[in-house]
Design an enzyme around this catalytic site. Structure first.
Site, short mmCIF file in Angstrom:
data_model
loop_
_atom_site.label_atom_id
_atom_site.label_comp_id
_atom_site.label_asym_id
_atom_site.label_seq_id
_atom_site.Cartn_x
_atom_site.Cartn_y
_atom_site.Cartn_z
N LYS A 64 6.61 16.18 7.30
CA LYS A 64 7.72 15.86 6.43
C LYS A 64 7.37 14.73 5.49
O LYS A 64 8.02 14.49 4.50
CB LYS A 64 8.93 15.38 7.25
CG LYS A 64 9.39 16.30 8.34
CD LYS A 64 10.49 15.60 9.16
CE LYS A 64 10.74 16.32 10.43
NZ LYS A 64 11.61 15.53 11.34
N ASP B 246 1.05 12.63 2.23
CA ASP B 246 1.55 11.26 2.14
C ASP B 246 0.43 10.25 2.36
O ASP B 246 0.27 9.31 1.60
CB ASP B 246 2.68 11.02 3.16
CG ASP B 246 2.33 11.47 4.58
OD1 ASP B 246 1.23 12.04 4.80
OD2 ASP B 246 3.15 11.25 5.48
N ASP C 111 -5.41 9.32 6.92
CA ASP C 111 -5.67 8.34 7.96
C ASP C 111 -7.02 8.69 8.60
O ASP C 111 -8.05 8.47 8.00
CB ASP C 111 -4.49 8.42 8.95
CG ASP C 111 -4.45 7.31 9.97
OD1 ASP C 111 -4.75 6.17 9.62
OD2 ASP C 111 -4.12 7.60 11.13
N LYS D 198 -6.12 5.23 3.95
CA LYS D 198 -6.59 4.14 4.81
C LYS D 198 -8.04 4.43 5.17
O LYS D 198 -8.32 5.00 6.25
CB LYS D 198 -5.79 4.12 6.12
CG LYS D 198 -4.41 3.52 6.06
CD LYS D 198 -3.88 3.50 7.50
CE LYS D 198 -2.40 3.31 7.57
NZ LYS D 198 -1.88 3.54 8.93
N ARG E 96 12.12 6.77 6.37
CA ARG E 96 11.58 7.67 5.34
C ARG E 96 12.29 7.47 4.01
O ARG E 96 11.72 7.72 2.95
CB ARG E 96 11.74 9.14 5.76
CG ARG E 96 10.92 9.56 6.96
CD ARG E 96 10.97 11.08 7.10
NE ARG E 96 10.53 11.56 8.40
CZ ARG E 96 9.26 11.81 8.73
NH1 ARG E 96 8.31 11.58 7.85
NH2 ARG E 96 8.94 12.26 9.93
P1 IMP Z 1 -4.59 12.04 10.55
O1 IMP Z 1 -5.19 11.84 9.17
O2 IMP Z 1 -4.92 13.35 11.16
O3 IMP Z 1 -4.93 10.88 11.45
O4 IMP Z 1 -3.01 12.05 10.46
C1 IMP Z 1 -2.35 11.53 9.38
C2 IMP Z 1 -0.87 11.60 9.65
O5 IMP Z 1 -0.48 10.52 10.53
C3 IMP Z 1 -0.09 11.38 8.37
O6 IMP Z 1 0.21 12.59 7.72
C4 IMP Z 1 1.15 10.66 8.85
O7 IMP Z 1 2.13 11.59 9.24
C5 IMP Z 1 0.68 9.88 10.08
N1 IMP Z 1 0.38 8.48 9.71
C6 IMP Z 1 -0.84 7.91 9.62
N2 IMP Z 1 -0.76 6.61 9.27
C7 IMP Z 1 0.57 6.35 9.11
C8 IMP Z 1 1.30 5.17 8.73
O8 IMP Z 1 0.77 4.08 8.45
N3 IMP Z 1 2.66 5.31 8.69
C9 IMP Z 1 3.29 6.47 8.99
N4 IMP Z 1 2.65 7.59 9.34
C10 IMP Z 1 1.29 7.54 9.40
MG MG Z 2 2.12 13.70 7.23
#
Ligand code: IMP
Ligand code: MG
Length: 179
Positions: free
Chosen positions: A42, A99, A102, A130, A164
């Protein structure tokens, strides 16, 4: 909500300027191509809603929703599709709208999946990045802001489904965290 925020990392004005710039770039790059914007639910909905209005060429939108397997809050890279795309993407020019990038595990899974469905091209547009947390190599065609390794909320991003609807990107006060 305002009283739960320790600091604002990206202001409304900075977000609006960045969205406008990315929208202009996409409009230029995809002129005559009718791209399909794929929003990953979302967290990306606020960015998606603003960005699509900053795009001045014809485009379609679609949504998908995924969750990591298991109960761990750490991303495992194994992704379950909760809601798949409505569109057949064979031959389409896809721009995935996210969004935040990470670890990159979720996104790399999604990008690989879309690749197997015969998209003509796949680009990635992510509002926040990040880089300190990256576990897989992933390149962003349309980057927004690079941020430090801090948990952020607002402009679509949540903590426990809250915040959000904040119009900016902020960091919560430490006492707000319950775990
Ligand atoms: P990854 O890249 O597979 O670790 O997952 C990324 C997801 O983790 C994003 O789409 C967000 O939903 C969530 N996420 C990662 N960092 C943050 C943050 O600082 N705030 C809120 N959600 C985050
Ligand atoms: Mg997400």
């Amino acid at each position: 909500m305002q009283d739960k925020i320790a600091k604002v990392l990206v202001t409304e004005e900075e977000l609006a300027a960045k969205v406008k710039a990315i929208g202009a770039k996409i409009s230029e790059d995809y002129a005559g191509k009718r791209p399909l914007l794929v929003s990953v639910l979302k967290g990306s909905i606020v960015f998606m809603a603003d960005l699509m209005r900053a795009i001045t060429i014809e485009c379609d939108i679609d949504f998908m929703s995924c969750s990591s397997y298991g109960r761990s809050s750490k991303s495992s890279g194994v992704v379950r599709i909760l809601k798949d795309l409505d569109n057949d993407i064979n031959g389409r020019h896809i721009i995935v709208i996210e969004d935040i990038l990470d670890s990159g595990l979720t996104l790399s899974y999604i990008l690989e999946l879309l690749q197997t469905r015969g998209a003509a091209s796949i680009a990635l547009c992510t509002l926040l990045d990040k880089p300190d947390r990256r576990k897989v190599d992933i390149s962003v065609n349309y980057p927004g802001f690079t941020i430090p390794d801090e948990f952020v909320v607002g402009y679509g991003l949540d903590y426990g489904e809250l915040y959000r609807n904040l119009p900016y990107i902020g960091v919560l006060k430490p006492e707000v965290y319950t775990d």
